[in-house]
Design a protein around this motif. Sequence first.
Motif, PDB file in Angstrom:
ATOM      1  N   ASN A  85       0.834  -1.213   0.000  1.00  0.00           N
ATOM      2  CA  ASN A  85       0.000   0.000   0.000  1.00  0.00           C
ATOM      3  C   ASN A  85       0.865   1.258   0.000  1.00  0.00           C
ATOM      4  N   THR A  86       1.886   1.225  -0.833  1.00  0.00           N
ATOM      5  CA  THR A  86       2.886   2.279  -0.840  1.00  0.00           C
ATOM      6  C   THR A  86       3.190   2.712  -2.278  1.00  0.00           C
ATOM      7  N   VAL A  87       3.385   4.012  -2.439  1.00  0.00           N
ATOM      8  CA  VAL A  87       3.807   4.577  -3.721  1.00  0.00           C
ATOM      9  C   VAL A  87       5.186   5.193  -3.531  1.00  0.00           C
ATOM     10  N   TYR A  88       6.020   5.045  -4.541  1.00  0.00           N
ATOM     11  CA  TYR A  88       7.390   5.534  -4.476  1.00  0.00           C
ATOM     12  C   TYR A  88       7.638   6.593  -5.539  1.00  0.00           C
ATOM     13  N   LEU A  89       8.572   7.457  -5.247  1.00  0.00           N
ATOM     14  CA  LEU A  89       9.051   8.415  -6.238  1.00  0.00           C
ATOM     15  C   LEU A  89      10.572   8.309  -6.267  1.00  0.00           C
ATOM     16  N   GLN A  90      11.083   7.686  -7.318  1.00  0.00           N
ATOM     17  CA  GLN A  90      12.521   7.577  -7.509  1.00  0.00           C
ATOM     18  C   GLN A  90      13.005   8.838  -8.213  1.00  0.00           C
ATOM     19  N   MET A  91      13.915   9.537  -7.557  1.00  0.00           N
ATOM     20  CA  MET A  91      14.400  10.811  -8.095  1.00  0.00           C
ATOM     21  C   MET A  91      15.886  10.675  -8.405  1.00  0.00           C
ATOM     22  N   ASN A  92      16.217  10.747  -9.667  1.00  0.00           N
ATOM     23  CA  ASN A  92      17.602  10.650 -10.113  1.00  0.00           C
ATOM     24  C   ASN A  92      18.087  11.990 -10.655  1.00  0.00           C
ATOM     25  N   SER A  93      19.384  12.114 -10.770  1.00  0.00           N
ATOM     26  CA  SER A  93      19.995  13.331 -11.331  1.00  0.00           C
ATOM     27  C   SER A  93      19.417  14.585 -10.690  1.00  0.00           C
ATOM     28  N   LEU A  94      19.388  14.575  -9.378  1.00  0.00           N
ATOM     29  CA  LEU A  94      18.773  15.689  -8.660  1.00  0.00           C
ATOM     30  C   LEU A  94      19.532  16.990  -8.879  1.00  0.00           C
ATOM     31  N   LYS A  95      18.763  18.067  -8.914  1.00  0.00           N
ATOM     32  CA  LYS A  95      19.301  19.405  -9.144  1.00  0.00           C
ATOM     33  C   LYS A  95      18.962  20.300  -7.951  1.00  0.00           C
ATOM     34  N   PRO A  96      19.711  21.360  -7.756  1.00  0.00           N
ATOM     35  CA  PRO A  96      19.370  22.271  -6.649  1.00  0.00           C
ATOM     36  C   PRO A  96      17.936  22.785  -6.734  1.00  0.00           C
ATOM     37  N   GLU A  97      17.421  22.964  -7.929  1.00  0.00           N
ATOM     38  CA  GLU A  97      16.045  23.457  -8.072  1.00  0.00           C
ATOM     39  C   GLU A  97      14.996  22.421  -7.690  1.00  0.00           C
ATOM     40  N   ASP A  98      15.406  21.202  -7.399  1.00  0.00           N
ATOM     41  CA  ASP A  98      14.475  20.194  -6.891  1.00  0.00           C
ATOM     42  C   ASP A  98      14.278  20.327  -5.381  1.00  0.00           C
ATOM     43  N   THR A  99      15.042  21.202  -4.757  1.00  0.00           N
ATOM     44  CA  THR A  99      14.920  21.399  -3.309  1.00  0.00           C
ATOM     45  C   THR A  99      13.534  21.907  -2.953  1.00  0.00           C
ATOM     46  N   ALA A 100      12.863  21.199  -2.057  1.00  0.00           N
ATOM     47  CA  ALA A 100      11.497  21.548  -1.664  1.00  0.00           C
ATOM     48  C   ALA A 100      11.031  20.566  -0.601  1.00  0.00           C
ATOM     49  N   VAL A 101       9.885  20.876  -0.016  1.00  0.00           N
ATOM     50  CA  VAL A 101       9.160  19.881   0.778  1.00  0.00           C
ATOM     51  C   VAL A 101       8.272  19.104  -0.193  1.00  0.00           C
ATOM     52  N   TYR A 102       8.386  17.797  -0.130  1.00  0.00           N
ATOM     53  CA  TYR A 102       7.625  16.932  -1.016  1.00  0.00           C
ATOM     54  C   TYR A 102       6.466  16.310  -0.254  1.00  0.00           C
ATOM     55  N   TYR A 103       5.296  16.382  -0.862  1.00  0.00           N
ATOM     56  CA  TYR A 103       4.082  15.847  -0.276  1.00  0.00           C
ATOM     57  C   TYR A 103       3.475  14.789  -1.194  1.00  0.00           C
ATOM     58  N   CYS A 104       2.871  13.777  -0.596  1.00  0.00           N
ATOM     59  CA  CYS A 104       2.022  12.903  -1.398  1.00  0.00           C
ATOM     60  C   CYS A 104       0.572  13.164  -1.013  1.00  0.00           C
ATOM     61  N   ALA A 105      -0.298  12.876  -1.961  1.00  0.00           N
ATOM     62  CA  ALA A 105      -1.717  13.150  -1.770  1.00  0.00           C
ATOM     63  C   ALA A 105      -2.528  12.101  -2.516  1.00  0.00           C
ATOM     64  N   ALA A 106      -3.778  11.937  -2.089  1.00  0.00           N
ATOM     65  CA  ALA A 106      -4.629  10.901  -2.662  1.00  0.00           C
ATOM     66  C   ALA A 106      -5.976  11.471  -3.077  1.00  0.00           C
ATOM     67  N   VAL A 107      -6.495  10.906  -4.158  1.00  0.00           N
ATOM     68  CA  VAL A 107      -7.828  11.266  -4.622  1.00  0.00           C
ATOM     69  C   VAL A 107      -8.400  10.074  -5.373  1.00  0.00           C
ATOM     70  N   MET A 108      -9.706   9.935  -5.322  1.00  0.00           N
ATOM     71  CA  MET A 108     -10.379   8.940  -6.144  1.00  0.00           C
ATOM     72  C   MET A 108     -10.891   9.673  -7.376  1.00  0.00           C
ATOM     73  N   PRO A 109     -10.231   9.518  -8.513  1.00  0.00           N
ATOM     74  CA  PRO A 109     -10.596  10.327  -9.680  1.00  0.00           C
ATOM     75  C   PRO A 109     -11.997   9.990 -10.185  1.00  0.00           C
ATOM     76  N   ARG A 110     -12.708  11.045 -10.567  1.00  0.00           N
ATOM     77  CA  ARG A 110     -14.023  10.851 -11.172  1.00  0.00           C
ATOM     78  C   ARG A 110     -14.156  11.807 -12.342  1.00  0.00           C
ATOM     79  N   GLY A 111     -14.482  11.248 -13.498  1.00  0.00           N
ATOM     80  CA  GLY A 111     -14.677  12.088 -14.669  1.00  0.00           C
ATOM     81  C   GLY A 111     -13.396  12.771 -15.091  1.00  0.00           C
ATOM     82  N   TYR A 112     -13.538  13.934 -15.682  1.00  0.00           N
ATOM     83  CA  TYR A 112     -12.372  14.682 -16.129  1.00  0.00           C
ATOM     84  C   TYR A 112     -11.664  15.278 -14.920  1.00  0.00           C
ATOM     85  N   TRP A 113     -10.342  15.093 -14.859  1.00  0.00           N
ATOM     86  CA  TRP A 113      -9.603  15.624 -13.710  1.00  0.00           C
ATOM     87  C   TRP A 113      -8.184  15.938 -14.136  1.00  0.00           C
TER      88      TRP A 113
END
Length: 126
Positions: free
Chosen positions: A77-105
């Motif tokens: 029950n886990t999602v991963y984000l593999q981040m390669n070749s990181l750059k200084p502009e990738d510096t941030a707080v990273y959040y994950c979020a969930a939604v049950m998509p319906r229709g156009y989104w």
Amino acid sequence: QVQLVESGGGLVQPGESLRLSCAASGFTLDYYAIGWFRQAPRKEREGVSCINNSDGSTYYADSVKDRFTISRDNAKNTVYLQMNSLKPEDTAVYYCAAVMPRGYWSPLGAYEYDYWGQGTQVTVSS
């Protein structure tokens, strides 16, 4: 109770890699989309990547395409984000979020998402 917990952030040098994890509890991923977002100081939150678990489709922001890869482990029950070749502009707080998509989104639109984790800091600096 729906809960998302991010982990895996840290301090790395430019060109290095990190793998972020988003562990979900209180629901199963099967019919949800999980998005990764990031927010740097004094900037708006931006969508980075999304995986729609109902059909396996994935989405990436242009700024991370070919460097970041989103994946899932339904058994954990886990999602991963593999981040390669990181750059200084990738510096941030990273959040994950969930939604049950319906229709156009909009997969990378933060306003679409109902549940959010607390975030994990990623700092890319030499």
